[in-house]
Design a protein around this motif. Structure first.
Motif, PDB file in Angstrom:
ATOM      1  N   ASN A  38      17.407  68.651  64.576  1.00 62.47           N
ATOM      2  CA  ASN A  38      16.311  67.695  64.773  1.00 62.47           C
ATOM      3  C   ASN A  38      14.961  68.395  64.687  1.00 62.47           C
ATOM      4  O   ASN A  38      14.013  67.879  64.093  1.00 62.47           O
ATOM      5  N   PHE A  39      14.868  69.581  65.283  1.00 64.26           N
ATOM      6  CA  PHE A  39      13.625  70.347  65.217  1.00 64.26           C
ATOM      7  C   PHE A  39      13.300  70.722  63.774  1.00 64.26           C
ATOM      8  O   PHE A  39      12.147  70.629  63.335  1.00 64.26           O
ATOM      9  N   ILE A  40      14.316  71.116  63.016  1.00 66.49           N
ATOM     10  CA  ILE A  40      14.115  71.479  61.608  1.00 66.49           C
ATOM     11  C   ILE A  40      13.610  70.270  60.823  1.00 66.49           C
ATOM     12  O   ILE A  40      12.683  70.378  60.017  1.00 66.49           O
ATOM     13  N   GLU A  41      14.219  69.110  61.046  1.00 67.37           N
ATOM     14  CA  GLU A  41      13.794  67.880  60.364  1.00 67.37           C
ATOM     15  C   GLU A  41      12.349  67.540  60.706  1.00 67.37           C
ATOM     16  O   GLU A  41      11.556  67.198  59.835  1.00 67.37           O
ATOM     17  N   ASP A  42      11.997  67.628  61.997  1.00 63.43           N
ATOM     18  CA  ASP A  42      10.624  67.328  62.422  1.00 63.43           C
ATOM     19  C   ASP A  42       9.629  68.277  61.772  1.00 63.43           C
ATOM     20  O   ASP A  42       8.567  67.856  61.300  1.00 63.43           O
ATOM     21  N   THR A  43       9.982  69.550  61.737  1.00 64.38           N
ATOM     22  CA  THR A  43       9.099  70.538  61.123  1.00 64.38           C
ATOM     23  C   THR A  43       8.937  70.258  59.631  1.00 64.38           C
ATOM     24  O   THR A  43       7.821  70.315  59.094  1.00 64.38           O
ATOM     25  N   LYS A  44      10.031  69.936  58.969  1.00 61.77           N
ATOM     26  CA  LYS A  44       9.965  69.625  57.540  1.00 61.77           C
ATOM     27  C   LYS A  44       9.049  68.425  57.299  1.00 61.77           C
ATOM     28  O   LYS A  44       8.187  68.445  56.415  1.00 61.77           O
ATOM     29  N   ASP A  45       9.208  67.378  58.108  1.00 64.19           N
ATOM     30  CA  ASP A  45       8.369  66.187  57.957  1.00 64.19           C
ATOM     31  C   ASP A  45       6.894  66.502  58.188  1.00 64.19           C
ATOM     32  O   ASP A  45       6.020  65.994  57.473  1.00 64.19           O
ATOM     33  N   LYS A  46       6.604  67.351  59.178  1.00 62.23           N
ATOM     34  CA  LYS A  46       5.206  67.712  59.448  1.00 62.23           C
ATOM     35  C   LYS A  46       4.605  68.510  58.302  1.00 62.23           C
ATOM     36  O   LYS A  46       3.447  68.295  57.933  1.00 62.23           O
ATOM     37  N   ARG A 101       9.750  72.739  48.575  1.00 57.69           N
ATOM     38  CA  ARG A 101      10.180  73.933  49.305  1.00 57.69           C
ATOM     39  C   ARG A 101      10.520  73.620  50.759  1.00 57.69           C
ATOM     40  O   ARG A 101      11.403  74.244  51.339  1.00 57.69           O
ATOM     41  N   ALA A 102       9.804  72.680  51.345  1.00 54.80           N
ATOM     42  CA  ALA A 102      10.121  72.280  52.720  1.00 54.80           C
ATOM     43  C   ALA A 102      11.531  71.704  52.777  1.00 54.80           C
ATOM     44  O   ALA A 102      12.295  72.011  53.702  1.00 54.80           O
ATOM     45  N   ASP A 103      11.879  70.881  51.791  1.00 49.60           N
ATOM     46  CA  ASP A 103      13.244  70.335  51.738  1.00 49.60           C
ATOM     47  C   ASP A 103      14.274  71.449  51.567  1.00 49.60           C
ATOM     48  O   ASP A 103      15.306  71.467  52.245  1.00 49.60           O
ATOM     49  N   GLU A 104      14.003  72.393  50.659  1.00 47.39           N
ATOM     50  CA  GLU A 104      14.935  73.488  50.413  1.00 47.39           C
ATOM     51  C   GLU A 104      15.086  74.380  51.643  1.00 47.39           C
ATOM     52  O   GLU A 104      16.200  74.748  52.018  1.00 47.39           O
ATOM     53  N   ASP A 105      13.952  74.715  52.265  1.00 47.14           N
ATOM     54  CA  ASP A 105      14.007  75.575  53.452  1.00 47.14           C
ATOM     55  C   ASP A 105      14.747  74.886  54.591  1.00 47.14           C
ATOM     56  O   ASP A 105      15.534  75.516  55.305  1.00 47.14           O
TER      57      ASP A 105
END
Length: 148
Positions: free
Chosen positions: A72-80, A116-120
């Motif tokens: 969830n944290f990874i998803e939130d960071t990606k969205d931000k 890149r955010a999606d890939e990371d």
């Protein structure tokens, strides 16, 4: 010529002194940590704690919960990150003429950042899954070893 020889010798001595100091500090920190550790936990036999299957199940449950929070944290960071890229591209768009080089570059950069955010995020989620699976396998192996 002699000055160069003494400089080399001095450099070697400095290297050994620094290495010795580092090793002594490492030993001191390890030694100091042993005296200030929490010894109240030593009264409980660790074999009983590890051998209970209930404890293993709790560890596996906790690992799954932590993995879910991490994802969830990874998803939130990606969205931000994606939102920041869009916002910056929009600001550049408003500040420049239509179709300018800078505007096109900002849009390309925003698209690249989002990609890149999606890939990371995908790579990080896979790493979380691998770690979770490794912990679960280890717990299963420990439970199996104590059940025999």
């Amino acid at each position: 010529m002699k000055l160069n020889y003494f400089t080399k010798q001095f450099s070697t001595v400095k290297h050994w002194m620094a290495t010795t100091l580092f090793c002594m500090l490492a030993i001191a920190f390890v030694w100091q940590g042993a005296f200030f550790s929490n010894t109240s936990a030593m009264a409980d036999p660790i074999a009983t704690l590890i051998a209970s299957s209930d404890a293993g199940d709790k560890v596996q449950e906790k690992t799954s919960e932590d993995a879910g929070r991490a994802k969830n944290f990874i998803e939130d960071t990606k969205d931000k990150v994606k939102e920041a890229a869009k916002s910056n591209a929009s600001k550049v768009d408003q500040a420049t003429d239509n179709g300018s080089f800078i505007e096109r570059k900002a849009k390309r950069d925003a698209a690249r950042i989002q990609e890149r955010a999606d890939e990371d995020a995908s790579r990080t989620k896979k790493a979380v899954d691998k770690t979770k699976n490794a912990v679960e396998r280890t717990v299963e192996n420990i439970k199996d070893a104590f059940s025999k």
